[in-house]
Design an enzyme around this catalytic site. Structure first.
Site, short mmCIF file in Angstrom:
data_model
loop_
_atom_site.label_atom_id
_atom_site.label_comp_id
_atom_site.label_asym_id
_atom_site.label_seq_id
_atom_site.Cartn_x
_atom_site.Cartn_y
_atom_site.Cartn_z
N GLY A 184 -9.35 -27.98 13.59
CA GLY A 184 -9.66 -29.40 13.40
C GLY A 184 -9.06 -30.31 14.44
CB CYS A 221 -40.04 -25.97 1.09
SG CYS A 221 -41.02 -25.63 2.57
CB CYS A 240 -41.42 -21.37 2.04
SG CYS A 240 -39.85 -22.23 1.92
CB CYS A 247 -37.63 -25.32 5.17
SG CYS A 247 -37.69 -24.59 3.55
CB CYS A 284 -39.68 -22.55 6.43
SG CYS A 284 -40.97 -23.23 5.38
#
Lengths: 289, 289
Positions: B31, B240, B243, B265, B271
């Site tokens: 970080g 979606c 899909c 997606c 997808c």
């Protein structure tokens, strides 16, 4: 005027514990016999060959308000910044009575510790509210910042505290989500005070808190400050060039000239019976309306 | 094959060495933003110059590279960066998340969970999470050093005060291993939980700002929030249309000028693989058939 000031002064230490919250009563009651809250020893700061301030020493006791007056360039603000840890003094010590470790020199303490003091036990009220506020953050956020800085993570509680404090400085609750840019100068200054006092500091540094405000707004602000100082039993150091401000707020007065303290004593004593030539000049310069 | 005019993966070996050192330091201090001497790349700032440099320093001839832009493999940014490394490094490329060893991404984390042995490289525009609250770099560095992160919550407070909820939807600040607050790059906050306890190495490169930071595998990453307003990984409330996936991040696509719209997606590879496996969404049948 004088008799009123004399009457108020001895009452202050007795009054202050009653105005405090539970935890603070204990520390407030325990501190007075222990010693002063702040002990300044021989503080000096030079800017190259020129003197910022030199050989300043004094004690500040819990609940006491100290005024520092002098003309522009006399070293008032330099002194205040040295005391508040915003400038490193060249010589001397600033001993502060911390909650955990007792008297500690804030000049030599570690930076994290000093910054922690800066957002818990100390408060700093700037002359220009813009320097002390976040102008792009709402009033509530400004007040809440110090709470969040010391670990508050509950939105509802932060908001309640902020609302309480906005009420105490006479800002309507419906202005809470407005930004300070939409506030008048006097409101900005009151917001700055609320933001500083929300964590219940023990020592407040004020740099010309009434500078740039018109007289009626000044009067209201002074009235508010006097109320808060008395009610919370705050100790304060107020730097100003306005003698009326110290007459109203300060218990003790220090007069500075060319970086040196030329006279100090009880406020009414100094203002009514000035001994040093410069103080006499200063007092006689005030226009009598 | 590699264009012989270029060193492997465009950058010279000394530069890659310098970047690898920054990456290793970043991995050692999760970080923490490590400064590095960012090079001029043959693409404009804002197009992923930081990510490209990190990828170039990470790639080996045996690697298989995948590049995505907002989840898609076939958008301009993804196509041009993939071509860049095909030409300058000659590495194999793929669109399948599970087959890739190095994935450079702009603003998304793939839906398929990443595993040990994979490296995810983020393109970062502004690495400093505190930047919009505190413009001074000297001050933000000090705040990171002293762990003064109260200001980050002021931003979340402002969101709730103004919108009734935490309205930050992307670049949602996170705390890494209880120490550094980090900008996860502009990924949707839906992806934030995927960063925590992830098997892959996650590297972040900011070219213009000259910073690299990193998350080693299995690092704890916590999204900041309030006790009474907990973090929520939000997405469009739909499935979606191609899909039928209900738990993937969705793009809203306008299909005509009469208000017609579908949700698909954002991760095109996810997808496609679902449709190949026989899943069909509300409007997917006609398109597949």
């Amino acid at each position: 005027m004088k008799s009123l000031g004399d009457a108020l002064f001895p009452l202050t230490p007795a009054l202050s514990p009653e105005g405090r919250g539970g935890a603070q009563v204990a520390s407030g009651a325990a501190v007075p016999p222990a010693g002063p809250l702040l002990r300044v020893e021989e503080i000096g700061k030079r800017y190259g060959a020129r003197i910022g301030c030199a050989e300043v020493s004094f004690d500040l006791w819990p609940g006491e308000v100290m005024g520092i007056v002098g003309e522009s360039g006399s070293g008032k603000t330099t002194l205040l910044n040295c005391l508040a840890g915003q400038l490193a003094p060249d010589t001397g010590r600033v001993m502060f009575d911390t909650r955990e470790r007792g008297m500690v020199d804030t000049v030599t303490m570690s930076e994290p510790e000093r910054r922690m003091l800066g957002r818990t036990d100390w408060a700093f009220v700037h002359q220009h509210a813009r320097d002390g506020l976040r102008m792009n953050v709402s009033a509530g956020g400004n007040v809440g910042e110090r709470l969040m800085a010391v670990g508050a993570r509950h939105y509802g509680q932060i908001r309640d505290r902020a609302e309480d404090w906005l009420g105490r400085v006479e800002i309507d609750a419906d202005r809470m989500d407005d930004r300070p840019t939409a506030f008048s100068g006097g409101m900005q200054q009151r917001l700055q005070i609320a933001r500083n006092l929300v964590t219940g500091p023990r020592l407040v540094f004020m740099d010309e808190p009434t500078g740039g405000l018109d007289v009626s707004v000044q009067a209201r602000l002074l009235d508010l400050l006097r109320g808060l100082v008395r009610e919370m039993g705050l100790s304060a150091i107020i730097v100003t060039h306005d003698l009326a401000v110290v007459r109203l707020l300060a218990d003790r007065l220090m007069v500075m000239k060319d970086g040196h303290v030329v006279e100090q004593g009880l406020t009414d004593q100094v203002l009514d019976d000035p001994q040093h030539a410069y103080t006499q000049l200063l007092v006689s310069s005030v226009l009598q309306v | 094959m590699t264009d012989t005019a270029y060193n492997f993966a465009y950058l010279d070996e000394q530069t890659k060495r310098m970047i690898r050192r920054a990456i290793l330091k970043g991995l050692a201090i999760p970080g923490y933003q490590v400064p590095f001497a960012s090079r001029e790349m043959p693409m404009p700032y804002g197009w992923g110059t930081g990510g490209v440099q990190v990828s170039a320093a990470t790639l080996t001839p045996d690697d298989r590279l995948k590049v995505i832009d907002q989840g898609a493999d076939d958008t301009t940014n993804a196509v041009s960066i993939r071509k860049f490394f095909e030409r300058t490094a000659g590495v194999a490329t793929t669109e399948a998340t599970a087959e890739a060893t190095v994935i450079q991404t702009r603003h998304r984390i793939p839906e398929v969970p990443l595993t040990e042995g994979q490296i995810l490289v983020y393109q970062v525009p502004i690495p400093e999470p505190l930047r919009f609250l505190e413009p001074r770099e000297t001050e933000t560095r000090k705040m990171h050093a002293l762990e003064e992160y109260g200001l980050m919550h002021v931003k979340l407070y402002e969101d709730i005060a103004r919108h009734g909820q935490i309205a930050t939807a992307y670049a949602y600040p996170v705390k890494v291993e209880g120490r550094y607050v980090m900008d996860p790059s502009p990924i949707p906050k839906f992806d934030n939980p995927k960063m925590s306890d992830c098997g892959a190495i996650q590297l972040f490169g900011a070219g213009r700002e000259q910073r690299i930071y990193a998350l080693p595998p299995w690092t704890q990453v916590v999204s900041l929030d309030f006790e009474d307003f907990p973090f929520e990984a939000s997405k469009a409330d739909a499935a979606c249309d191609l899909c039928g996936a209900e738990n993937s991040y969705l793009d809203e696509v306008i299909t005509d000028d009469a208000g017609g719209r579908i949700f698909v997606c954002s991760d095109t590879d996810y997808c496609r693989s679902r449709r190949e496996a026989g899943f069909v969404g509300a409007q997917g049948e006609e398109q597949v058939a």
